[in-house]
Scaffold this active site. Sequence first.
Site, mmCIF file in Angstrom:
data_model
loop_
_atom_site.group_PDB
_atom_site.id
_atom_site.type_symbol
_atom_site.label_atom_id
_atom_site.label_comp_id
_atom_site.label_asym_id
_atom_site.label_seq_id
_atom_site.Cartn_x
_atom_site.Cartn_y
_atom_site.Cartn_z
ATOM 1 N N PRO A 1 0.813 -1.213 0.000
ATOM 2 C CA PRO A 1 0.000 0.000 0.000
ATOM 3 C C PRO A 1 0.845 1.262 0.000
ATOM 4 C CG PRO A 1 -0.288 -1.218 2.055
ATOM 5 C CD PRO A 1 0.668 -1.998 1.217
ATOM 6 N N GLU A 2 0.742 2.021 -1.064
ATOM 7 C CA GLU A 2 1.328 3.354 -1.120
ATOM 8 C C GLU A 2 0.162 4.334 -1.219
ATOM 9 O OE1 GLU A 2 4.666 3.472 -3.894
ATOM 10 O OE2 GLU A 2 4.921 1.320 -3.723
ATOM 11 N N LYS B 1 0.785 7.862 3.390
ATOM 12 C CA LYS B 1 0.280 6.509 3.615
ATOM 13 C C LYS B 1 -0.422 6.376 4.960
ATOM 14 C CE LYS B 1 4.512 5.141 1.277
ATOM 15 N NZ LYS B 1 5.819 4.494 1.472
ATOM 16 N N ARG C 1 1.643 -9.436 7.762
ATOM 17 C CA ARG C 1 3.010 -9.280 8.240
ATOM 18 C C ARG C 1 3.166 -8.412 9.475
ATOM 19 N NH1 ARG C 1 5.936 -8.877 2.360
ATOM 20 N NH2 ARG C 1 3.904 -9.410 1.543
ATOM 21 N N ARG D 1 15.865 -3.673 -0.967
ATOM 22 C CA ARG D 1 14.682 -3.898 -1.807
ATOM 23 C C ARG D 1 15.129 -3.830 -3.244
ATOM 24 N NH1 ARG D 1 11.616 0.617 1.056
ATOM 25 N NH2 ARG D 1 13.193 0.084 2.568
#
Length: 321
Positions: A2-3, A61, A123, A294
């Site tokens: 989610p951004e 966010k 998570r 990343r």
Amino acid sequence: MPELPEVEVVRAGVEPAVTGAVVAGIEIFDERSLRRHDATAGSFGDLLVGRRILGAVRRGKFLWLPLDSGRALVIHLGMSGQVLLRSPGQTDDRHLRIRLAVEHTESDSPGPRELWLNFVDQRVFGSMSVDSMHPTSDGFAAGYSGRGEGEWTGLLPSQVSHIARDPLDPAFSDDLFRAGLRRKKTGIKRALLDQTLISGIGNIYADEALFAARLHYEQPTASLDGAQGDALLLALRSILHRALVEGGTSFDAQYVNVNGQSGYFAHSLEVYGRQGKPCSRCGAILVRQTFMNRGSHFCPACQVVDGAPVCDSATRFQAPS
DNA sequence: CGAAAGACCTGAGTGC
DNA sequence: TGCACTCAGGTCTTTC
């Protein structure tokens, strides 16, 4: 992940369902999801139950629901968080961490009288908390709140106070952003992911915007000229807006709207996850490098630093997969 | 002080 | 089949 567009889809879904409703009860299934709750002023449940929800606001966010107590329920989705609207009695969602039961007491409420707001988070990087509110330093609305109105629109939760405005915010200052870039001594992608400089951008949209602006992710921020800064802001706004229109980016069930449906922007990605495939602009093979723990995805031919490709050594690139 | 690295997490995927 | 290992990344904390 989610951004900004994904969080805005959630905000827009939650707002009409909960505005005006009262929190009738809560269930906590996993205390780790309350990591960001500061219990000094009271427990999560005590600060929430019985309070009326006034709206739904988003900055970057971060999402928050202002309460009639002057505080707000702050929600961050982290990597895998979801807010799902359910009918009372419905089977528990997998990875359900927190549930709010809300009740509409207004006689003119159009939706269901009672509903569950399920916070689901595989998570556990996301969180819920009840936080105090403070006026914004610039005097403008704290974030985007749809058609919401009231004193609360000018108030910002304390844990969001260090988060910069996002590029879709009317009060976002292009000049402040450019000045921040000049001040920094780091690469442009790291700066885009720094939520205290500009918010709402994560790994996916950072890569997409840098591709659109033809910038290499390691280009030093201080070296960007005015035209490059303008191109970057234009690209950011264009991509965030397009992703928003398409309901956000979904790769799997980890991101969905409040009804559990996926977005479609994954079909529009130009570089993210497309390593080994040809660049849509020049045909060169797209590359993925490990950066900041990343992936960084880019075109080695048309994303260059100061006119020269940064791909000085082919061995730095991972083999296309 | 700013920049960078590490910690926090779980499930899917991979190699043996 | 099963086990150990790697990878995904947003934000907060710690280290340099």
